[in-house]
Design an enzyme around this catalytic site. Structure first.
Site, PDB file in Angstrom:
ATOM      1  N   ASP A 141       2.930   1.307   4.787  1.00 28.52           N
ATOM      2  CA  ASP A 141       3.473   1.914   6.005  1.00 28.52           C
ATOM      3  C   ASP A 141       2.449   2.742   6.765  1.00 28.52           C
ATOM      4  O   ASP A 141       2.399   2.715   8.000  1.00 28.52           O
ATOM      5  CB  ASP A 141       4.710   2.752   5.688  1.00 28.52           C
ATOM      6  CG  ASP A 141       4.447   3.861   4.680  1.00 28.52           C
ATOM      7  OD1 ASP A 141       3.604   3.674   3.770  1.00 28.52           O
ATOM      8  OD2 ASP A 141       5.084   4.921   4.786  1.00 28.52           O
ATOM      9  N   HIS A 164      -2.379   3.328   0.919  1.00 29.42           N
ATOM     10  CA  HIS A 164      -1.783   2.779   2.137  1.00 29.42           C
ATOM     11  C   HIS A 164      -0.595   3.563   2.672  1.00 29.42           C
ATOM     12  O   HIS A 164      -0.045   3.198   3.716  1.00 29.42           O
ATOM     13  CB  HIS A 164      -1.395   1.322   1.906  1.00 29.42           C
ATOM     14  CG  HIS A 164      -0.403   1.118   0.797  1.00 29.42           C
ATOM     15  ND1 HIS A 164       0.239  -0.077   0.581  1.00 29.42           N
ATOM     16  CD2 HIS A 164       0.062   1.956  -0.176  1.00 29.42           C
ATOM     17  CE1 HIS A 164       1.037   0.013  -0.452  1.00 29.42           C
ATOM     18  NE2 HIS A 164       0.956   1.239  -0.926  1.00 29.42           N
ATOM     19  N   HIS A 165      -0.155   4.596   1.969  1.00 29.04           N
ATOM     20  CA  HIS A 165       0.958   5.412   2.475  1.00 29.04           C
ATOM     21  C   HIS A 165       0.478   6.610   3.305  1.00 29.04           C
ATOM     22  O   HIS A 165       1.306   7.366   3.826  1.00 29.04           O
ATOM     23  CB  HIS A 165       1.818   5.927   1.322  1.00 29.04           C
ATOM     24  CG  HIS A 165       2.484   4.851   0.529  1.00 29.04           C
ATOM     25  ND1 HIS A 165       3.198   3.826   1.107  1.00 29.04           N
ATOM     26  CD2 HIS A 165       2.539   4.628  -0.818  1.00 29.04           C
ATOM     27  CE1 HIS A 165       3.664   3.030   0.167  1.00 29.04           C
ATOM     28  NE2 HIS A 165       3.275   3.484  -1.005  1.00 29.04           N
ATOM     29  N   ALA A 166      -0.823   6.811   3.404  1.00 28.58           N
ATOM     30  CA  ALA A 166      -1.345   7.922   4.216  1.00 28.58           C
ATOM     31  C   ALA A 166      -1.345   7.525   5.684  1.00 28.58           C
ATOM     32  O   ALA A 166      -1.881   6.481   6.062  1.00 28.58           O
ATOM     33  CB  ALA A 166      -2.756   8.282   3.760  1.00 28.58           C
TER      34      ALA A 166
END
Length: 297
Positions: free
Chosen positions: A160, A118-120
């Site tokens: 993010d 989920h940080h990509a």
């Protein structure tokens, strides 16, 4: 039977010198082989480039596939030492979530023994995440006919990248419940962010979850759900900063699965983060995520 996608490259594709706990995927697979009586394993395939580009910039995808990312881009991702095996690993990881998505669309539930990256972001990777498997698979399932996709992100870190990719898309709802004073230090705006104080324990965590999620369900009315089931809120997690117990995480999972069963909508489960010391504590919690899911079939 609960179908789960897995590949040995999830662990083997990361250099043994990396700080990232690459062995957790293999440990999880082996533990589920012993304990998961209602689980069947599927070989994760590589994803096609055109599907990755449903949620990512073609120029970024090209730089990754041709091993021409800058040193700065690689440092931001953090999976170092960087090796050529990172390419097939990444494509297989995304392929596992996509295959689970296709299966869940028809049969209601499936999971990947990796994923939740989920940080990509749209055009760069970050925080151990190269491409966002949640975003890519959400875009794909919309092409299959689902109109309202909900991403429930209960990793201890804010989703993010997922938030930024869907910030102007009302058809994908991003719900992130995370430790506020933790990575990423520059937060994005999810549709609903639920920031948590450090050292939060089970009772208060579950109270907040049970207060925050139902209004989203009632208002958005999802027809497909992705569950980023990170276990890095565990008290022993070296990156988490919350104080949840294994029983607290089991109660969290049960709440999510019971809610989804009542909704009768498909769900895909990804493992998210887990960095306990010793690592076995995280792996046991990852195992609970899938064993509990299998009991709802």
């Amino acid at each position: 039977m609960l179908s789960l996608w897995y590949s040995d490259i999830y662990s083997a594709g990361i250099d043994a010198k990396a700080r990232f706990p690459r062995q957790r995927y293999q440990m999880l697979y082996r533990m589920l082989q012993v304990l998961g009586k209602r689980i069947v394993f599927q070989d994760a395939p590589k994803i096609d480039r055109d599907v990755v580009e449903l949620a990512h910039c073609d120029r970024y995808v090209e730089r990754f596939l041709t091993s021409t990312l800058s040193d700065r881009e690689v440092r931001r991702i953090g999976l170092r030492p960087w090796t050529p095996s990172m390419i097939p690993r990444t494509l297989t990881l995304l392929g596992g979530t996509l295959a689970a998505t296709k299966h869940a669309f028809h049969y209601g539930i499936a999971g990947n023994l990796a994923g939740g990256t989920h940080h990509a972001h749209y055009d760069y990777g970050s925080g151990y995440c190269i491409f966002n498997d949640l975003a890519v698979s959400a875009r794909y399932v919309q092409q299959m006919g689902c109109q309202r996709v909900l991403i429930i992100d209960l990793d201890v870190h804010q989703g993010d990248g997922t938030a930024s990719i869907f910030q102007d898309d009302p058809s994908v709802f991003t719900f992130s419940m995370h430790c506020e004073k933790n990575f990423p230090f520059r937060k994005q705006k999810s549709d609903v962010d639920v920031p948590l104080e450090e050292k939060l324990e089970d009772e208060e965590y579950l109270r907040i979850l049970e207060k925050s999620l139902p209004p989203v369900i009632e208002t958005f009315k999802p027809d497909f759900i992705f569950y980023q089931a990170g276990v890095d809120g565990l008290k022993s997690d070296r990156l988490g900063r919350l104080s949840l117990s294994k029983e607290g995480l089991r109660t969290r999972n049960h709440y999510i699965y019971e809610m989804v069963a009542k909704l009768n909508v498909p769900i895909v489960i990804t493992i998210g983060g887990g960095y306990s010391d010793p690592l076995l504590s995280s792996v046991e919690c990852h195992t609970d995520v899938f064993i509990q899911a299998s009991s709802f079939l």
